[in-house]
Design a protein around this motif. Structure first.
Motif, mmCIF file in Angstrom:
data_model
loop_
_atom_site.group_PDB
_atom_site.id
_atom_site.type_symbol
_atom_site.label_atom_id
_atom_site.label_comp_id
_atom_site.label_asym_id
_atom_site.label_seq_id
_atom_site.Cartn_x
_atom_site.Cartn_y
_atom_site.Cartn_z
ATOM 1 N N ALA A 120 5.875 -14.269 0.522
ATOM 2 C CA ALA A 120 5.877 -13.240 1.571
ATOM 3 C C ALA A 120 5.765 -11.852 0.946
ATOM 4 O O ALA A 120 6.277 -11.606 -0.135
ATOM 5 N N ASP A 121 5.089 -10.945 1.657
ATOM 6 C CA ASP A 121 5.002 -9.560 1.193
ATOM 7 C C ASP A 121 6.374 -8.892 1.188
ATOM 8 O O ASP A 121 6.693 -8.114 0.298
ATOM 9 N N CYS A 122 7.162 -9.160 2.232
ATOM 10 C CA CYS A 122 8.470 -8.513 2.373
ATOM 11 C C CYS A 122 9.564 -9.559 2.427
ATOM 12 O O CYS A 122 10.108 -9.860 3.496
ATOM 13 N N LEU A 161 7.607 4.579 -0.495
ATOM 14 C CA LEU A 161 7.254 3.287 0.110
ATOM 15 C C LEU A 161 6.585 3.495 1.477
ATOM 16 O O LEU A 161 7.187 3.391 2.542
ATOM 17 N N HIS A 162 5.296 3.766 1.379
ATOM 18 C CA HIS A 162 4.497 4.347 2.480
ATOM 19 C C HIS A 162 4.076 3.414 3.614
ATOM 20 O O HIS A 162 3.525 3.878 4.591
ATOM 21 N N HIS A 163 4.272 2.085 3.474
ATOM 22 C CA HIS A 163 3.801 1.178 4.542
ATOM 23 C C HIS A 163 4.841 0.885 5.616
ATOM 24 O O HIS A 163 4.489 0.337 6.664
ATOM 25 N N ALA A 164 6.119 1.177 5.385
ATOM 26 C CA ALA A 164 7.163 0.769 6.339
ATOM 27 C C ALA A 164 6.963 1.466 7.685
ATOM 28 O O ALA A 164 6.632 2.656 7.744
ATOM 29 N N ALA A 294 0.828 4.240 -8.769
ATOM 30 C CA ALA A 294 0.089 4.068 -10.019
ATOM 31 C C ALA A 294 -0.795 2.821 -9.987
ATOM 32 O O ALA A 294 -1.348 2.419 -11.010
ATOM 33 N N ASP A 295 -0.955 2.226 -8.806
ATOM 34 C CA ASP A 295 -1.868 1.084 -8.692
ATOM 35 C C ASP A 295 -3.323 1.553 -8.544
ATOM 36 O O ASP A 295 -4.237 0.736 -8.471
ATOM 37 N N SER A 296 -3.531 2.874 -8.537
ATOM 38 C CA SER A 296 -4.899 3.399 -8.567
ATOM 39 C C SER A 296 -5.437 3.476 -10.001
ATOM 40 O O SER A 296 -6.595 3.821 -10.214
ATOM 41 N N GLY A 333 2.086 0.130 -8.107
ATOM 42 C CA GLY A 333 1.893 0.154 -9.560
ATOM 43 C C GLY A 333 2.373 -1.175 -10.098
ATOM 44 O O GLY A 333 3.574 -1.429 -10.080
ATOM 45 N N TYR A 334 1.434 -2.035 -10.531
ATOM 46 C CA TYR A 334 1.772 -3.428 -10.780
ATOM 47 C C TYR A 334 1.473 -3.909 -12.201
ATOM 48 O O TYR A 334 1.638 -5.082 -12.492
ATOM 49 N N THR A 335 1.015 -2.997 -13.056
ATOM 50 C CA THR A 335 0.928 -3.316 -14.480
ATOM 51 C C THR A 335 1.945 -2.405 -15.151
ATOM 52 O O THR A 335 1.694 -1.223 -15.390
HETATM 53 O O1 V1P Z 1 -2.814 -8.690 1.537
HETATM 54 C C1 V1P Z 1 -1.674 -8.744 1.962
HETATM 55 C C2 V1P Z 1 -1.282 -9.425 3.252
HETATM 56 C C3 V1P Z 1 -0.630 -10.768 3.112
HETATM 57 N N1 V1P Z 1 -1.704 -11.368 3.982
HETATM 58 C C4 V1P Z 1 -1.248 -11.891 5.233
HETATM 59 C C5 V1P Z 1 -2.375 -10.062 4.024
HETATM 60 N N2 V1P Z 1 -0.663 -8.154 1.300
HETATM 61 C C6 V1P Z 1 -0.806 -7.412 0.060
HETATM 62 C C7 V1P Z 1 0.194 -6.268 0.119
HETATM 63 C C8 V1P Z 1 -0.061 -5.141 -0.840
HETATM 64 C C9 V1P Z 1 1.039 -4.093 -0.732
HETATM 65 C C10 V1P Z 1 0.824 -2.819 -1.533
HETATM 66 C C11 V1P Z 1 2.029 -1.901 -1.486
HETATM 67 C C12 V1P Z 1 1.835 -0.491 -2.021
HETATM 68 O O2 V1P Z 1 0.844 0.218 -1.327
HETATM 69 C C13 V1P Z 1 3.120 0.363 -1.875
HETATM 70 C C14 V1P Z 1 4.332 -0.108 -2.617
HETATM 71 O O3 V1P Z 1 1.413 -0.506 -3.362
HETATM 72 C C15 V1P Z 1 -0.517 -8.335 -1.091
HETATM 73 C C16 V1P Z 1 -1.280 -8.573 -2.221
HETATM 74 C C17 V1P Z 1 -2.573 -7.968 -2.556
HETATM 75 N N3 V1P Z 1 -3.196 -8.432 -3.610
HETATM 76 O O4 V1P Z 1 -3.026 -7.077 -1.905
HETATM 77 N N4 V1P Z 1 0.555 -9.123 -1.193
HETATM 78 C C18 V1P Z 1 0.479 -9.798 -2.365
HETATM 79 N N5 V1P Z 1 -0.653 -9.464 -2.997
HETATM 80 C C19 V1P Z 1 1.450 -10.779 -2.843
HETATM 81 C C20 V1P Z 1 1.150 -11.577 -3.939
HETATM 82 C C21 V1P Z 1 2.106 -12.516 -4.373
HETATM 83 C C22 V1P Z 1 3.330 -12.633 -3.715
HETATM 84 C C23 V1P Z 1 3.605 -11.823 -2.639
HETATM 85 C C24 V1P Z 1 2.669 -10.896 -2.193
#
Ligand code: V1P
Ligand code: CA
Ligand code: ZN
Length: 406
Positions: A120-122, A161-164, A294-296, A333-335
């Motif tokens: 789950a994302d959250c 945390l801009h998506h909430a 920093a994910d840009s 920022g994921y690396t």
């Molecule tokens: O793409 C999605 C959702 C899940 N699907 C139903 C569509 N979620 C992305 C969320 C990215 C959030 C970015 C947050 C921020 O802007 C601010 C802190 O950086 C997502 C992704 C992706 N590659 O975009 N979720 C995950 N990967 C994920 C991977 C593994 C476990 C849990 C989540």
């Protein structure tokens, strides 16, 4: 002598509480507290704590969070744990917030888009409440420093945390500390400009202020059509023509810069400097909030841009040159090693310091994070390898600059 000094003519404060590092979203989840730990190691290793006022953050109160969020949602966030999730979810006042299932759902969703399913994302995880209220507390303390004139620049790398949303978690974000900060600022400043250089669209902040002409939101982000798997780059909003709620006085007070994958330093700088410069000129903000996701950066685990730390930092330097009260926040920022490099470099920029590129490996607790040959062992170098083909054409970028100038 290290040559690290306090800035002349302005004051910087740094807001943090190491307990945010105790959170753990889950084994496969990209959001890792390790990036904050590494950032702290670099900031301390370079001696930047002597150039700023450092404050240990305290948790925000529920009442402070309710200024934007739905009280039921805030109660749920304050009480929930993996152990209490299913019992709480069954309560009448929360049941109404369980979203309808869609065809794409692979995870079981509870109220407010929260979940205990892996993937789950959250997710709901141990220590979650502590983490959420602490990063929010840090942002509110930083905001207070600015409002009261005690700081000119205030920093919270654990926030942004801009998506909430008002009553929904989204994209790793639960409490929108940015919206809460801007609401506080509006009590003092006539106009607040929000700039977002995270690779994702700052949708939660934009939505919160879509009817508000005193807040202008400007997000730069990856944006594109649906891919083969029927998905768009998250969250899928923020097209060029999305400019604030039509027919309200908030119309024209949000700007979006949708960018194809692979953008390089030169192109990003061109976009950022011309659009941000023009926006500041026209909107005349009294204060600025800058989300520095920093994910840009190139080489990010989720991002798809090719920009380097130097160019990312130049955005911060560009905004700081306005000398307006400035709140610097983290975000995505994921690396982790690169997030830490960027945010340490940007802390130095905020305090007018130029750091030696050689990371002080002998004094930081985990030197191995920065000493792998393949990743380089400097602060800014080597430039990231191009992992994403550049789909940005100069003509399209020029078109966007002209269009947004309207
Ligand atoms: O793409 C999605 C959702 C899940 N699907 C139903 C569509 N979620 C992305 C969320 C990215 C959030 C970015 C947050 C921020 O802007 C601010 C802190 O950086 C997502 C992704 C992706 N590659 O975009 N979720 C995950 N990967 C994920 C991977 C593994 C476990 C849990 C989540
Ligand atoms: Ca963005
Ligand atoms: Zn992001």
């Amino acid at each position: 002598e290290h040559g690290i000094t306090r800035p002349k003519g302005h004051k910087v404060s740094f807001h943090y509480n190491s307990r945010v590092e105790d959170m753990h979203f889950g084994k496969t989840h990209p959001m890792k507290p390790w990036r904050l730990t590494l950032t702290k190691h670099l900031v301390l290793g370079y001696g930047l704590q002597y150039t700023m006022d450092t404050y240990e953050a305290v948790a925000a109160g529920k009442d402070q969070v309710c200024v934007f969020h739905d009280p039921d949602y805030v109660d749920f966030l304050a009480e929930v744990s993996p152990q209490t999730f299913s019992a709480l979810s069954a309560m009448d006042k929360y049941k109404a917030h369980i979203p309808d299932k869609t065809a794409y759902d692979t995870v079981e969703l509870g109220p407010f888009n929260l979940s205990t399913s892996p993937g789950a994302d959250c997710p709901v995880f141990d220590g979650m409440s502590t983490y959420l209220f602490l990063y929010t507390g840090a942002t509110l303390a930083a905001t207070n420093q600015l409002i009261t004139g005690q700081s000119d620049v205030a920093i919270n790398w654990s926030g942004g945390l801009h998506h909430a949303h008002k009553s929904e978690a989204s994209g790793f974000c639960y409490i929108n500390d940015i919206v809460l900060s801007i609401l506080d600022m509006l009590r003092v400043y006539p106009r607040v400009l929000y700039i977002d250089i995270d690779v994702h669209h700052g949708d939660g902040v934009e939505e919160a202020f879509q009817r508000q002409p005193r807040v202008m939101t400007l997000s730069f982000h990856r944006y594109g059509p649906y891919d083969e798997t029927g998905h768009r780059f998250f969250p899928g909003t923020g097209g060029l023509s999305s400019v604030g709620l039509e027919g309200t006085i908030g119309e024209h007070f949000s700007l979006n810069v949708p960018i194809p994958s692979g953008i390089d330093d030169r192109q990003y700088r061109l976009l950022f400097d011309s659009i941000t410069g023009r926006t500041i000129e026209a909107f005349k903000p009294s204060a600025i909030v800058l989300q520095c996701g920093a994910d840009s950066l190139g080489g990010d685990r989720l991002g798809q841009f090719n920009i380097n730390i130097k160019a990312h930092g130049e955005c911060i330097a560009f905004v700081k040159k306005t000398r307006l009260p400035l709140l610097l926040l983290g975000g995505g920022g994921y690396t982790a090693r690169n997030v830490a490099r960027a945010w340490c470099h940007e802390t130095a920029l905020a305090t007018d310091n130029k750091l030696p590129d050689k990371i002080p490996l002998d004094i930081i607790p985990r030197p191995e994070a920065f000493s792998r040959k393949s990743h380089g062992n400097g602060l800014l170098f080597p430039p990231f390898p191009r992992t994403h083909p550049n789909d940005c054409k100069d003509a399209d970028l020029e078109f966007m600059i002209k269009k947004l100038d309207g």
